[in-house]
Design an enzyme around this catalytic site. Structure first.
Site, PDB file in Angstrom:
ATOM      1  N   LYS A 204      42.913  43.920  47.347  1.00 12.69           N
ATOM      2  CA  LYS A 204      44.031  44.397  46.510  1.00 12.69           C
ATOM      3  C   LYS A 204      43.744  45.748  45.867  1.00 12.69           C
ATOM      4  O   LYS A 204      42.598  46.182  45.751  1.00 12.69           O
ATOM      5  CB  LYS A 204      44.415  43.324  45.485  1.00 12.69           C
ATOM      6  CG  LYS A 204      45.216  42.208  46.185  1.00 12.69           C
ATOM      7  CD  LYS A 204      45.807  41.185  45.270  1.00 12.69           C
ATOM      8  CE  LYS A 204      46.617  40.174  46.126  1.00 12.69           C
ATOM      9  NZ  LYS A 204      47.058  39.014  45.362  1.00 12.69           N
ATOM     10  N   ARG A 238      41.434  33.116  48.470  1.00 15.25           N
ATOM     11  CA  ARG A 238      42.345  33.530  49.542  1.00 15.25           C
ATOM     12  C   ARG A 238      41.911  34.909  50.032  1.00 15.25           C
ATOM     13  O   ARG A 238      41.994  35.875  49.283  1.00 15.25           O
ATOM     14  CB  ARG A 238      43.770  33.566  48.962  1.00 15.25           C
ATOM     15  CG  ARG A 238      44.852  33.904  49.949  1.00 15.25           C
ATOM     16  CD  ARG A 238      46.206  34.004  49.247  1.00 15.25           C
ATOM     17  NE  ARG A 238      47.268  34.283  50.197  1.00 15.25           N
ATOM     18  CZ  ARG A 238      47.535  35.497  50.653  1.00 15.25           C
ATOM     19  NH1 ARG A 238      46.861  36.532  50.235  1.00 15.25           N
ATOM     20  NH2 ARG A 238      48.515  35.657  51.532  1.00 15.25           N
TER      21      ARG A 238
END
Ligand code: HH2
Length: 270
Positions: A204, A238
């Protein structure tokens, strides 16, 4: 939890696995690399992303869920739509990952309850289209915690067994760099809600802000942050890059008393 994005526009791997065969091959590779769950998604939730109609999402994900059922991992469907969840549960999924925490589709909570599926409820401020426009909180950790507590209560009121619910603070979903770091630093306050915590920080943007690397070069940063999340009590990680995070988690677990019960995957001793 390995990510299988069947999308043209996901932020780090958009277009790579839009072809169902390529997506199934990627899912099988992630399982070989050690993933125990696969999260199949047909709608990008990157900042600014447009919603995808249910018919298109169904067209993308159902063949991939079918192709991965029996691959040796729990199949999670990353969707907010009851129609997509229904078809995916029919095709072999057993877990629903809803980034709207049952706020997107009034039918989804009841469906998860009726089908006895496991689920993940995630915090997001606003919608993907607007969430990164100046997000503000009184106290990000307390606000996210209160939200997750309320959504857990909603799910239980809709008939979902509490034991089937996992919670996710939603790293990057309406959060600045500082918000993300504070959530990770104080993750124990979310863990204290008593449900397993899912953490999705893979590749991210906040990792790019810290390291200066583009999305494809953030596997080490992802692994490091996940190791710290493990120490703070997260249960599901994840990720797009399974081997790097699995190694980091194995080493972190081995250094923590009573750590995460990972089985060594090779017999190499040198
Ligand atoms: N992050 C993304 C998507 N789904 N689900 C949960 N529970 N937690 C997350 O942090 C999370 C999620 C975004 O990542 P990705 O799937 O790689 O990108 P995109 O949304 O662009 O497809």
């Amino acid at each position: 939890m390995g990510v299988v994005n069947v999308t043209p526009d996901s932020f780090s791997d958009g277009g790579r696995f839009l072809d169902p065969q390529a997506a199934v091959a990627q899912g099988r590779r992630l399982v070989e690399e050690g993933a125990r769950m696969l999260d199949v998604g047909g709608e990008s939730t990157r900042p600014g992303a447009d919603a995808v109609p249910a018919e298109e999402e169904l067209r993308r994900v159902v063949p991939v869920v079918e192709g991965l059922a029996g691959a040796g991992a729990t199949i999670s469907i990353d969707t907010s739509k009851a129609a997509v969840a229904t078809a995916s549960l029919d095709a072999g999924a057993s877990y629903v990952n809803d980034v709207t925490a049952f706020r997107g589709d009034p039918e989804l909570a009841g469906l998860v309850a009726d089908r006895g599926a496991d689920c993940c409820l995630m915090h997001m401020l606003g919608t993907p289209r607007t969430m990164q426009d100046d997000p503000r909180y009184d106290d990000v950790v307390s606000d996210v915690k209160a939200f997750l507590e309320a959504r857990l209560a909603f799910a239980v009121a809709e008939g979902v067994a509490e034991a089937r619910v996992m919670l996710d603070p939603g790293i990057g979903f309406g959060k600045t760099l500082e918000h993300n770091l504070e959530l990770l630093a104080r993750l124990g306050e979310i863990v204290a809600l008593g449900r397993p915590v899912v953490i999705g920080l893979s590749r991210k943007a906040f990792l790019g802000k810290i390291t200066g690397r583009n999305a494809a070069g953030r596997a080490v940063a992802t692994a490091a942050a996940n190791a710290l999340a493990l120490e703070r009590g997260a249960s599901v990680f994840r990720v797009h890059d399974v081997p790097e995070t699995l190694d980091a988690l194995a080493v972190a677990a081995a250094t923590l008393a009573g750590g995460w019960p990972l089985t060594p995957r090779t017999t190499t001793t040198t």
